[in-house]
Design a protein around this motif. Structure first.
Motif, short mmCIF file in Angstrom:
data_model
loop_
_atom_site.label_atom_id
_atom_site.label_comp_id
_atom_site.label_asym_id
_atom_site.label_seq_id
_atom_site.Cartn_x
_atom_site.Cartn_y
_atom_site.Cartn_z
N ASP A 1 0.67 7.39 -0.40
CA ASP A 1 -0.07 8.41 -1.14
C ASP A 1 -1.57 8.33 -0.88
O ASP A 1 -2.30 9.30 -1.09
CB ASP A 1 0.16 8.26 -2.65
CG ASP A 1 1.59 8.60 -3.06
OD1 ASP A 1 2.28 9.25 -2.25
OD2 ASP A 1 2.00 8.19 -4.16
N GLN A 2 -2.02 7.17 -0.40
CA GLN A 2 -3.44 6.99 -0.12
C GLN A 2 -3.82 7.43 1.29
O GLN A 2 -4.98 7.31 1.68
CB GLN A 2 -3.81 5.52 -0.32
CG GLN A 2 -3.54 5.03 -1.74
CD GLN A 2 -3.88 3.56 -1.92
OE1 GLN A 2 -4.95 3.12 -1.50
NE2 GLN A 2 -2.99 2.81 -2.54
N LEU B 1 0.85 -1.19 0.00
CA LEU B 1 0.00 0.00 0.00
C LEU B 1 0.88 1.24 0.00
O LEU B 1 1.85 1.32 0.75
CB LEU B 1 -0.89 -0.01 1.24
CG LEU B 1 -1.99 1.06 1.32
CD1 LEU B 1 -3.09 0.75 0.31
CD2 LEU B 1 -2.58 1.10 2.73
N HIS C 1 -4.42 10.31 3.98
CA HIS C 1 -4.78 11.72 3.88
C HIS C 1 -4.53 12.51 5.17
O HIS C 1 -4.42 13.74 5.14
CB HIS C 1 -6.26 11.85 3.49
CG HIS C 1 -6.58 11.19 2.19
ND1 HIS C 1 -6.10 11.63 0.98
CD2 HIS C 1 -7.32 10.08 1.91
CE1 HIS C 1 -6.53 10.86 0.01
NE2 HIS C 1 -7.28 9.90 0.54
#
Length: 454
Positions: free
Chosen positions: A300-301, A297, A303
């Motif tokens: 960048d995902q 993973l 937040h």
């Protein structure tokens, strides 16, 4: 049902404000760094209301006070007139609290102005206000009533928050014993150090009975300034599951300064599933991506800046549907570029490389649940008397062998048990010389059965 989005215990020595301390504030560098950590966590919580519990507001013997007018004041009394505060009060929230308290028979009165020299308000605001510059305030003054009465007002606060659409942050302003050094404001009293130890244990364990039951003579001899604020805070969080974390505790000038962040995990209503903390969702997503697709993973995902801007050590534990451990891997010092990356790496390692278990298979994924522990930096201790099995995890090190055990585990009641288990995990014999370290954790978990010992 709404819950507070942030809660903390913050000290209030004026000298830690640079325009007051004029260099001497550096003697309390640990406290200042801890206030910076609270600032960051408060910013991430994005509150629109700061509810501040003040032990130096307009105090009365037999009733509490809540500000209805605007908050105005400065630190000119401490030689820092440039430190000014002008913040609007959330009048709707305050009106609801006054009504709730009246219905519960809690003595409280509205105040149209605040004590202009109240450093128990100004010092936390100096450090935390910038994290929520547009937030309104609700100012609560403690009283000379019993700790139980403060807890009852806290419960009224919890009820108002539960019905509100406000994102409420609670700041409990509190100093500790004022009798820790001969040169301190109250001189030295043996009760001072005993108080600091007892209070910090009670706070770390979130032990309501202890906080409400402290002996009045003991409190007076220690010259403490913590119980009223913390009792009210405990009441305000009585509808939520919490994980306290003492960031630091020091006493450079003979007064105890404990800074703590209270992580809040809202309780679900009957029949509802409580929400899963974001950091645990990250661990689950990392494992599922890796097991299903063989891919890592990307951060960048992620937040939330809280997980991307800081580094830290973590442990990720995975359990099966029966509550049995399925994998646990962690680090005691950070090895990745961010907390998010650390969690992703350790979650995948727990699922695939824990030598005690076979790798997790795709067929198992829907039956697993996760726990993530964020670790404080390990602190060297001289012997087991400096450990506490509920509050501290332990690292036992001998040469290249290193055993780690997390705190507050089922069936592990004493430091001796902790050390013995950690030694066994690292194949360190009881007779071998070893170095001990302790650490604290902030724990996040999915709804789950009771886990077995890691």
């Amino acid at each position: 049902m709404a819950s507070p989005v942030f809660a903390c215990v913050a000290p209030h020595p004026p000298i830690i404000v640079p325009t007051v301390g004029r260099g001497r504030e550096k003697e309390a560098s640990a406290t200042i760094a801890a206030m910076g950590a609270l600032h960051d966590a408060l910013r991430d919580a994005a509150p629109d209301l700061l509810l501040i519990i003040c032990p130096h507001g307009p105090i009365e013997r037999d009733r509490f006070g809540v500000l209805t007018g605007p908050l105005r004041g400065d630190m000119s009394y401490f030689g820092a007139g440039s430190e000014r505060f002008a913040i609007e009060t959330d009048r709707d929230f305050v009106a609801a609290l006054l009504t709730e308290a009246e219905q519960r028979g809690i003595p409280i009165r509205p105040l149209d102005r605040w004590n202009p020299n109240d450093h128990s308000a100004w010092v936390p605001l100096h450090y935390l206000r910038g994290a929520a510059p547009d937030a309104a305030v609700a100012m609560i003054a403690v009283s000379l009533l019993r700790p139980h009465d403060h807890y009852a007002l806290g419960q009224a606060i919890a009820a108002v928050i539960a019905r509100s659409n406000k994102r409420v942050a609670i700041i409990a302003s509190a100093d500790g014993s004022h009798a820790l050094k001969a040169e301190g404001p109250y001189g030295f009293h043996p009760a001072g150090p005993r108080w600091e130890d007892a209070f910090q244990r009670a706070l770390a364990d979130w032990n309501l009975d202890t906080v409400l039951g402290f002996d009045a003579v003991f409190r007076r001899e220690a010259a403490e300034d913590s119980v009223p604020s913390v009792a009210m805070l405990m009441g305000a969080l009585s509808l939520d599951d919490v994980q306290p974390r003492i960031i630091t505790a020091e006493a450079p000038w003979g007064v105890g300064y404990t800074t703590a962040h209270i992580d809040i995990q809202p309780r679900a209503a009957d029949g509802e599933t409580p929400p899963t903390p974001e950091i645990v969702c990250l661990a689950r997503a990392a494992v599922e991506n890796y097991v299903r697709d063989g891919t890592y993973l990307s951060t960048d995902q992620v937040h939330n800046a809280r997980w991307l801007e800081r580094r830290g050590a973590t442990f990720v534990s995975i359990f099966n549907a029966a509550g049995e451990l399925r994998g646990c891997i962690g680090t005691t010092t950070p090895r990745q570029a961010s907390l998010a990356a650390e969690v992703i790496h350790n979650a995948i390692a727990a699922a695939s490389t824990d030598p005690r278990f076979s790798p997790v298979s795709p067929a198992e994924l829907d039956q697993l649940w996760y726990k993530v522990d964020l670790l404080s930096p390990p602190e060297h201790v001289h012997n087991e008397s400096q450990l506490d099995a509920r509050r501290y995890g332990v690292v036992v090190e001998s040469g290249r062998q290193r055993g780690v055990l997390l705190p507050n585990l089922d069936g592990v009641e004493t430091p001796a048990q902790q050390v013995a288990i950690a030694r066994k995990k690292a194949a360190i014999a009881p007779r071998d010389a070893a170095t001990l370290y302790r650490f604290e954790v902030t724990r996040y978990s999915e709804p789950s059965p009771t886990p077995i010992q890691e």
